[in-house]
Motif scaffolding. Sequence first.
Motif, PDB file in Angstrom:
ATOM      1  N   MET A  14     -19.828 -28.424  25.539  1.00 20.32           N
ATOM      2  CA  MET A  14     -19.842 -29.686  24.816  1.00 20.32           C
ATOM      3  C   MET A  14     -19.679 -30.874  25.768  1.00 20.32           C
ATOM      4  N   ASN A  15     -20.059 -30.685  27.037  1.00 23.86           N
ATOM      5  CA  ASN A  15     -20.059 -31.800  27.990  1.00 23.86           C
ATOM      6  C   ASN A  15     -21.262 -32.710  27.701  1.00 23.86           C
ATOM      7  N   PRO A  16     -21.393 -33.845  28.359  1.00 20.49           N
ATOM      8  CA  PRO A  16     -22.498 -34.766  28.037  1.00 20.49           C
ATOM      9  C   PRO A  16     -23.879 -34.133  28.130  1.00 20.49           C
ATOM     10  N   ASP A  17     -24.047 -33.119  28.982  1.00 19.59           N
ATOM     11  CA  ASP A  17     -25.342 -32.435  29.110  1.00 19.59           C
ATOM     12  C   ASP A  17     -25.473 -31.262  28.142  1.00 19.59           C
ATOM     13  N   ARG A  18     -24.417 -30.989  27.381  1.00 20.13           N
ATOM     14  CA  ARG A  18     -24.363 -29.845  26.458  1.00 20.13           C
ATOM     15  C   ARG A  18     -24.677 -28.535  27.199  1.00 20.13           C
ATOM     16  N   SER A  19     -24.107 -28.401  28.374  1.00 23.97           N
ATOM     17  CA  SER A  19     -24.353 -27.209  29.193  1.00 23.97           C
ATOM     18  C   SER A  19     -23.830 -25.957  28.498  1.00 23.97           C
ATOM     19  N   VAL A  20     -24.627 -24.914  28.573  1.00 24.18           N
ATOM     20  CA  VAL A  20     -24.244 -23.603  28.047  1.00 24.18           C
ATOM     21  C   VAL A  20     -24.337 -22.602  29.193  1.00 24.18           C
ATOM     22  N   TYR A  21     -23.273 -21.825  29.388  1.00 26.87           N
ATOM     23  CA  TYR A  21     -23.256 -20.811  30.444  1.00 26.87           C
ATOM     24  C   TYR A  21     -23.150 -19.436  29.789  1.00 26.87           C
ATOM     25  N   LYS A  22     -24.118 -18.563  30.107  1.00 23.60           N
ATOM     26  CA  LYS A  22     -24.158 -17.234  29.497  1.00 23.60           C
ATOM     27  C   LYS A  22     -24.588 -16.207  30.530  1.00 23.60           C
ATOM     28  N   PRO A  23     -23.647 -15.419  31.043  1.00 20.21           N
ATOM     29  CA  PRO A  23     -22.205 -15.506  30.790  1.00 20.21           C
ATOM     30  C   PRO A  23     -21.582 -16.621  31.621  1.00 20.21           C
ATOM     31  N   GLY A  24     -20.453 -17.097  31.142  1.00 18.60           N
ATOM     32  CA  GLY A  24     -19.764 -18.165  31.840  1.00 18.60           C
ATOM     33  C   GLY A  24     -18.281 -17.879  31.959  1.00 18.60           C
ATOM     34  N   VAL A  64     -15.264 -22.051  23.402  1.00 15.92           N
ATOM     35  CA  VAL A  64     -15.544 -23.442  23.011  1.00 15.92           C
ATOM     36  C   VAL A  64     -14.295 -24.297  23.189  1.00 15.92           C
ATOM     37  N   PRO A  65     -14.479 -25.622  23.238  1.00 18.13           N
ATOM     38  CA  PRO A  65     -13.290 -26.497  23.229  1.00 18.13           C
ATOM     39  C   PRO A  65     -12.549 -26.334  21.911  1.00 18.13           C
ATOM     40  N   GLY A  66     -11.251 -26.555  21.941  1.00 20.37           N
ATOM     41  CA  GLY A  66     -10.488 -26.523  20.702  1.00 20.37           C
ATOM     42  C   GLY A  66     -11.028 -27.530  19.701  1.00 20.37           C
ATOM     43  N   PRO A 350     -26.761 -27.187  14.593  1.00 12.21           N
ATOM     44  CA  PRO A 350     -25.456 -26.652  14.983  1.00 12.21           C
ATOM     45  C   PRO A 350     -24.742 -27.417  16.097  1.00 12.21           C
ATOM     46  N   MET A 351     -25.431 -27.774  17.176  1.00 10.38           N
ATOM     47  CA  MET A 351     -24.732 -28.452  18.268  1.00 10.38           C
ATOM     48  C   MET A 351     -24.234 -29.832  17.841  1.00 10.38           C
ATOM     49  N   GLU A 352     -24.937 -30.469  16.922  1.00 11.03           N
ATOM     50  CA  GLU A 352     -24.474 -31.775  16.436  1.00 11.03           C
ATOM     51  C   GLU A 352     -23.223 -31.615  15.577  1.00 11.03           C
ATOM     52  N   VAL A 353     -23.198 -30.569  14.765  1.00  9.77           N
ATOM     53  CA  VAL A 353     -21.999 -30.300  13.959  1.00  9.77           C
ATOM     54  C   VAL A 353     -20.816 -29.993  14.868  1.00  9.77           C
ATOM     55  N   LEU A 354     -21.051 -29.196  15.910  1.00 10.72           N
ATOM     56  CA  LEU A 354     -19.969 -28.887  16.853  1.00 10.72           C
ATOM     57  C   LEU A 354     -19.477 -30.133  17.566  1.00 10.72           C
TER      58      LEU A 354
END
Length: 461
Positions: A14-24, A64-66, A350-354
């Motif tokens: 949920m950083n400004p770039d909406r980075s997703v790491y899989k696996p992270g 995810v962030p809290g 979904p990402m907007e709701v998150l």
Amino acid sequence: MTKKLIYNGTVLTMNPDRSVYKPGYVYIEHDTIREVGEWPQDGSKQALLESASWVHDAEGKVIVPGLVNTHTHLFQTFIRGVSDDMPLAQWLRQIIWPSSLAMEAEDFYLAALIGCIENLKSGATYIMDHHYVHTYPENDDGVLRAMEESGIRGCMARGGVDLSYEPKLRETEEEIFANTDKLLDQWDGAASGRIEIAMGPLNLYGCSRAFLEHAAKYSERRQLISHIHVAETSDQIENTKARFGLRNLELLEAVGLLGPKTQVVHGVWLDDGELESIARAKASVVHCPVSNMYLASGVARVPDMLKLGINVALGTDGPGSNNCQDNLEVLKFTACLHKVNQLDSTLLPPMEVLQLATVNGARAMGRERDLGSLEPGKKADVVVVDLRKAHISPVHRASSALVYNANGNDVDTVLVNGQVVVEHGACTLVDEQEIIRRAQARVDRLRAKLAPEYPVFRVVE
């Protein structure tokens, strides 16, 4: 220095770039996130594994962030499910007011503790509790003690009314501000900074204009968030128009309570001009979709708000008008409500709701600098949700699975301020079963006290 590592899961930063790491992975030192990134399969991060005193293999899980539950009433855990199918005004008169007046100080503490546990176990690491029942001097301390003991990050909006509401719940201006001063002195910044105090006039139809003006000046002087119910029902609009000649939001602005630190709770019945005023003021709106549906209050204009650049955060509302505080459940309701209301299935992906539940929640609380996303330097408020469930798997996109499939029972592990407060679905700091046992005994006593005068409290299965 305590070091913790969560690795091998899907990280939605949920950083400004909406980075997703899989696996992270997320690497934590003390109360702060130090590293976030891809988890390599070649063993090059073995040193991180060896340096951590606590590790969690998150294979098959999403990190995810809290979540931020920006509006609840914790005491209402003792009232959930007493009676459904009532409009707001009737629900207040027949359920909330009698119950809250019959509750004792111990009840408020246990109700809040149950509520904190429920929030943590459904992914909320930060809650805004709008607490307005001050029938015993110990009530406020009990709620804040529950936050402290459970390990949650919490802010109490010290609520109050001085004009029209249930007479026994009214206070004088002097009482409200003196007690808020006391809470600020004793609790603000407590529990390693996890506890905060805000200003919380309960609503605009129960408060005098003089009190609201005083609250605006007090909040500005003490640099507090102002958290207040606004335009929840159409009746409330008519009430303030009749009494003050102004709509709800117009009154909020006229008394000086509309600004960047304002949280407009509900905001269902706002017109175009009022939305523009909120946008100009850089205030936040707290959207509580389940409560608004439960009480048939209406549908807030969230897509319009977002188009205007208004910061919209999410809340469960109290368990009296939701019956639970499942923060993951709120995600799905948020998306589906607005799609069907505007007959537009493209709204609120979904990402907007998150974002509403994390980044926007942190912004509403004035904490976007150190909360709301998984980034180095931010506080370690982290939630791990197990996606290896029959109602979730197989997973194509973790964000979709989180919003549309998962519920609070899927939360596996929660860290607040770097401390593990839920592990493998169990609270680590409090005895959940003992608290439930004590709470049920107190609720049985409460029902027996209320049943002779209020038939709705008689047990009918």
